[in-house]
Design a protein around this motif. Structure first.
Motif, PDB file in Angstrom:
ATOM      1  N   ILE A   1       0.830  -1.205   0.000  1.00 45.57           N
ATOM      2  CA  ILE A   1       0.000   0.000   0.000  1.00 45.57           C
ATOM      3  C   ILE A   1       0.866   1.257   0.000  1.00 45.57           C
ATOM      4  CG2 ILE A   1      -1.533   1.314   1.537  1.00 45.57           C
ATOM      5  CD1 ILE A   1      -2.959  -0.759  -0.085  1.00 45.57           C
ATOM      6  N   SER A   2       2.079   1.162   0.535  1.00 48.98           N
ATOM      7  CA  SER A   2       2.901   2.359   0.723  1.00 48.98           C
ATOM      8  C   SER A   2       3.263   3.049  -0.586  1.00 48.98           C
ATOM      9  CB  SER A   2       4.175   2.001   1.492  1.00 48.98           C
ATOM     10  OG  SER A   2       4.929   1.058   0.739  1.00 48.98           O
ATOM     11  N   GLY A   3       3.282   2.326  -1.706  1.00 43.47           N
ATOM     12  CA  GLY A   3       3.703   2.929  -2.960  1.00 43.47           C
ATOM     13  C   GLY A   3       2.591   3.537  -3.790  1.00 43.47           C
ATOM     14  N   ILE A   4       1.340   3.378  -3.388  1.00 38.94           N
ATOM     15  CA  ILE A   4       0.253   3.878  -4.237  1.00 38.94           C
ATOM     16  C   ILE A   4       0.024   5.365  -4.007  1.00 38.94           C
ATOM     17  CG2 ILE A   4      -0.885   1.630  -4.227  1.00 38.94           C
ATOM     18  CD1 ILE A   4      -3.102   2.946  -2.562  1.00 38.94           C
ATOM     19  N   ARG A   5      -0.518   6.001  -5.025  1.00 41.52           N
ATOM     20  CA  ARG A   5      -0.836   7.429  -4.955  1.00 41.52           C
ATOM     21  C   ARG A   5      -2.349   7.565  -4.907  1.00 41.52           C
ATOM     22  NH1 ARG A   5       3.652  10.892  -6.616  1.00 41.52           N
ATOM     23  NH2 ARG A   5       2.058  12.324  -7.307  1.00 41.52           N
ATOM     24  N   ALA A   6      -2.875   7.507  -3.700  1.00 45.36           N
ATOM     25  CA  ALA A   6      -4.322   7.527  -3.509  1.00 45.36           C
ATOM     26  C   ALA A   6      -4.836   8.963  -3.490  1.00 45.36           C
ATOM     27  CB  ALA A   6      -4.694   6.826  -2.208  1.00 45.36           C
ATOM     28  N   THR A   7      -5.989   9.158  -4.113  1.00 40.12           N
ATOM     29  CA  THR A   7      -6.628  10.466  -4.083  1.00 40.12           C
ATOM     30  C   THR A   7      -7.785  10.504  -3.083  1.00 40.12           C
ATOM     31  OG1 THR A   7      -8.054   9.799  -5.912  1.00 40.12           O
ATOM     32  CG2 THR A   7      -6.037  10.987  -6.467  1.00 40.12           C
ATOM     33  N   SER A   8      -8.360   9.332  -2.808  1.00 32.74           N
ATOM     34  CA  SER A   8      -9.458   9.263  -1.841  1.00 32.74           C
ATOM     35  C   SER A   8      -9.588   7.827  -1.340  1.00 32.74           C
ATOM     36  CB  SER A   8     -10.770   9.716  -2.474  1.00 32.74           C
ATOM     37  OG  SER A   8     -11.143   8.835  -3.510  1.00 32.74           O
ATOM     38  N   TYR A   9     -10.458   7.652  -0.351  1.00 39.06           N
ATOM     39  CA  TYR A   9     -10.741   6.297   0.149  1.00 39.06           C
ATOM     40  C   TYR A   9     -12.155   6.252   0.704  1.00 39.06           C
ATOM     41  CZ  TYR A   9      -9.923   8.062   4.891  1.00 39.06           C
ATOM     42  OH  TYR A   9      -9.989   8.768   6.072  1.00 39.06           O
ATOM     43  N   ASN A  10     -12.702   5.042   0.761  1.00 35.94           N
ATOM     44  CA  ASN A  10     -14.010   4.789   1.350  1.00 35.94           C
ATOM     45  C   ASN A  10     -13.892   3.621   2.311  1.00 35.94           C
ATOM     46  OD1 ASN A  10     -15.433   6.724  -0.182  1.00 35.94           O
ATOM     47  ND2 ASN A  10     -15.551   5.305  -1.896  1.00 35.94           N
ATOM     48  N   LEU A  11     -14.711   3.618   3.331  1.00 34.07           N
ATOM     49  CA  LEU A  11     -14.752   2.500   4.259  1.00 34.07           C
ATOM     50  C   LEU A  11     -15.881   1.563   3.860  1.00 34.07           C
ATOM     51  CD1 LEU A  11     -14.219   4.420   7.601  1.00 34.07           C
ATOM     52  CD2 LEU A  11     -12.539   3.148   6.290  1.00 34.07           C
ATOM     53  N   GLN A  12     -15.567   0.292   3.804  1.00 34.87           N
ATOM     54  CA  GLN A  12     -16.557  -0.730   3.443  1.00 34.87           C
ATOM     55  C   GLN A  12     -16.799  -1.601   4.670  1.00 34.87           C
ATOM     56  OE1 GLN A  12     -15.913  -3.229  -0.151  1.00 34.87           O
ATOM     57  NE2 GLN A  12     -15.752  -4.875   1.330  1.00 34.87           N
ATOM     58  N   ASP A  13     -18.057  -1.793   5.034  1.00 36.07           N
ATOM     59  CA  ASP A  13     -18.387  -2.655   6.158  1.00 36.07           C
ATOM     60  C   ASP A  13     -19.744  -3.305   5.927  1.00 36.07           C
ATOM     61  OD1 ASP A  13     -19.996  -0.480   6.465  1.00 36.07           O
ATOM     62  OD2 ASP A  13     -19.272   0.087   8.442  1.00 36.07           O
ATOM     63  N   SER A  14     -20.261  -3.949   6.936  1.00 34.82           N
ATOM     64  CA  SER A  14     -21.525  -4.664   6.793  1.00 34.82           C
ATOM     65  C   SER A  14     -22.704  -3.721   6.546  1.00 34.82           C
ATOM     66  CB  SER A  14     -21.797  -5.522   8.030  1.00 34.82           C
ATOM     67  OG  SER A  14     -21.855  -4.698   9.180  1.00 34.82           O
ATOM     68  N   GLU A  15     -22.599  -2.469   6.987  1.00 33.33           N
ATOM     69  CA  GLU A  15     -23.682  -1.509   6.763  1.00 33.33           C
ATOM     70  C   GLU A  15     -23.820  -1.147   5.289  1.00 33.33           C
ATOM     71  OE1 GLU A  15     -23.113   1.860   9.266  1.00 33.33           O
ATOM     72  OE2 GLU A  15     -23.284   0.696  11.100  1.00 33.33           O
ATOM     73  N   SER A  16     -22.721  -1.258   4.531  1.00 28.68           N
ATOM     74  CA  SER A  16     -22.776  -0.972   3.100  1.00 28.68           C
ATOM     75  C   SER A  16     -23.194  -2.198   2.301  1.00 28.68           C
ATOM     76  CB  SER A  16     -21.421  -0.442   2.608  1.00 28.68           C
ATOM     77  OG  SER A  16     -20.420  -1.421   2.801  1.00 28.68           O
ATOM     78  N   GLY A  17     -23.504  -3.297   2.978  1.00 28.56           N
ATOM     79  CA  GLY A  17     -23.985  -4.502   2.312  1.00 28.56           C
ATOM     80  C   GLY A  17     -22.883  -5.460   1.899  1.00 28.56           C
ATOM     81  N   CYS A  18     -21.674  -5.254   2.391  1.00 33.44           N
ATOM     82  CA  CYS A  18     -20.539  -6.113   2.041  1.00 33.44           C
ATOM     83  C   CYS A  18     -20.137  -6.962   3.248  1.00 33.44           C
ATOM     84  CB  CYS A  18     -19.365  -5.260   1.586  1.00 33.44           C
ATOM     85  SG  CYS A  18     -19.759  -4.224   0.161  1.00 33.44           S
ATOM     86  N   LEU A  19     -19.599  -8.128   2.976  1.00 35.81           N
ATOM     87  CA  LEU A  19     -19.218  -9.031   4.058  1.00 35.81           C
ATOM     88  C   LEU A  19     -17.857  -8.700   4.664  1.00 35.81           C
ATOM     89  CD1 LEU A  19     -20.362 -12.416   2.474  1.00 35.81           C
ATOM     90  CD2 LEU A  19     -21.545 -11.050   4.193  1.00 35.81           C
ATOM     91  N   LEU A  20     -16.931  -8.196   3.845  1.00 37.89           N
ATOM     92  CA  LEU A  20     -15.566  -7.932   4.290  1.00 37.89           C
ATOM     93  C   LEU A  20     -15.414  -6.473   4.707  1.00 37.89           C
ATOM     94  CD1 LEU A  20     -12.666  -9.170   4.456  1.00 37.89           C
ATOM     95  CD2 LEU A  20     -12.300  -8.259   2.165  1.00 37.89           C
TER      96      LEU A  20
END
Length: 116
Positions: A40-59
């Motif tokens: 992860i240290s080498g990527i150039r991220a512009t944004s991020y989102n948190l994914q959890d069970s409330e968003s309908g995803c298992l992981l």
């Protein structure tokens, strides 16, 4: 005979309505199924989102978006991921400050009048 046909149609209609109602909550969101194995240290991220069970995803994951609009899934408990999240937050705050017009402190200076 007519009663039997009517009951069959009602039962079929009820089954169709129930299956359609169950599909209403699923908006077809993309979910991470596993974490990325890349560093992860080498990527150039512009944004991020948190994914959890409330968003309908298992992981439970952090989904970074890169400058090339690629999505990278990462573990939220990883220290490198948490550091990258802080860096993205700092960059967002800095960009937001740049977008604001400068504030004047105190009284504006008097301009000299030109003689014609």
């Amino acid at each position: 005979m007519a009663l039997r046909l009517l009951l069959t149609l009602l039962l079929l209609t009820a089954v169709i309505l129930i299956t359609q109602a169950q599909g209403i909550g699923n908006l077809g969101t993309d979910c991470c199924l596993k974490y990325s194995e890349k560093s992860i240290s080498g990527i150039r991220a512009t944004s991020y989102n948190l994914q959890d069970s409330e968003s309908g995803c298992l992981l439970r994951a952090v989904v970074f978006t890169t400058k090339k609009n690629k999505k990278i899934c990462a573990s939220p408990t990883d220290p490198a991921v948490q550091k990258l999240m802080q860096d993205v937050d700092k960059k967002f705050r800095k960009d937001k400050k740049k977008a604001q017009p400068p504030r004047y402190r105190g009284r504006p200076k008097r301009q000299k009048q030109r003689r014609v």
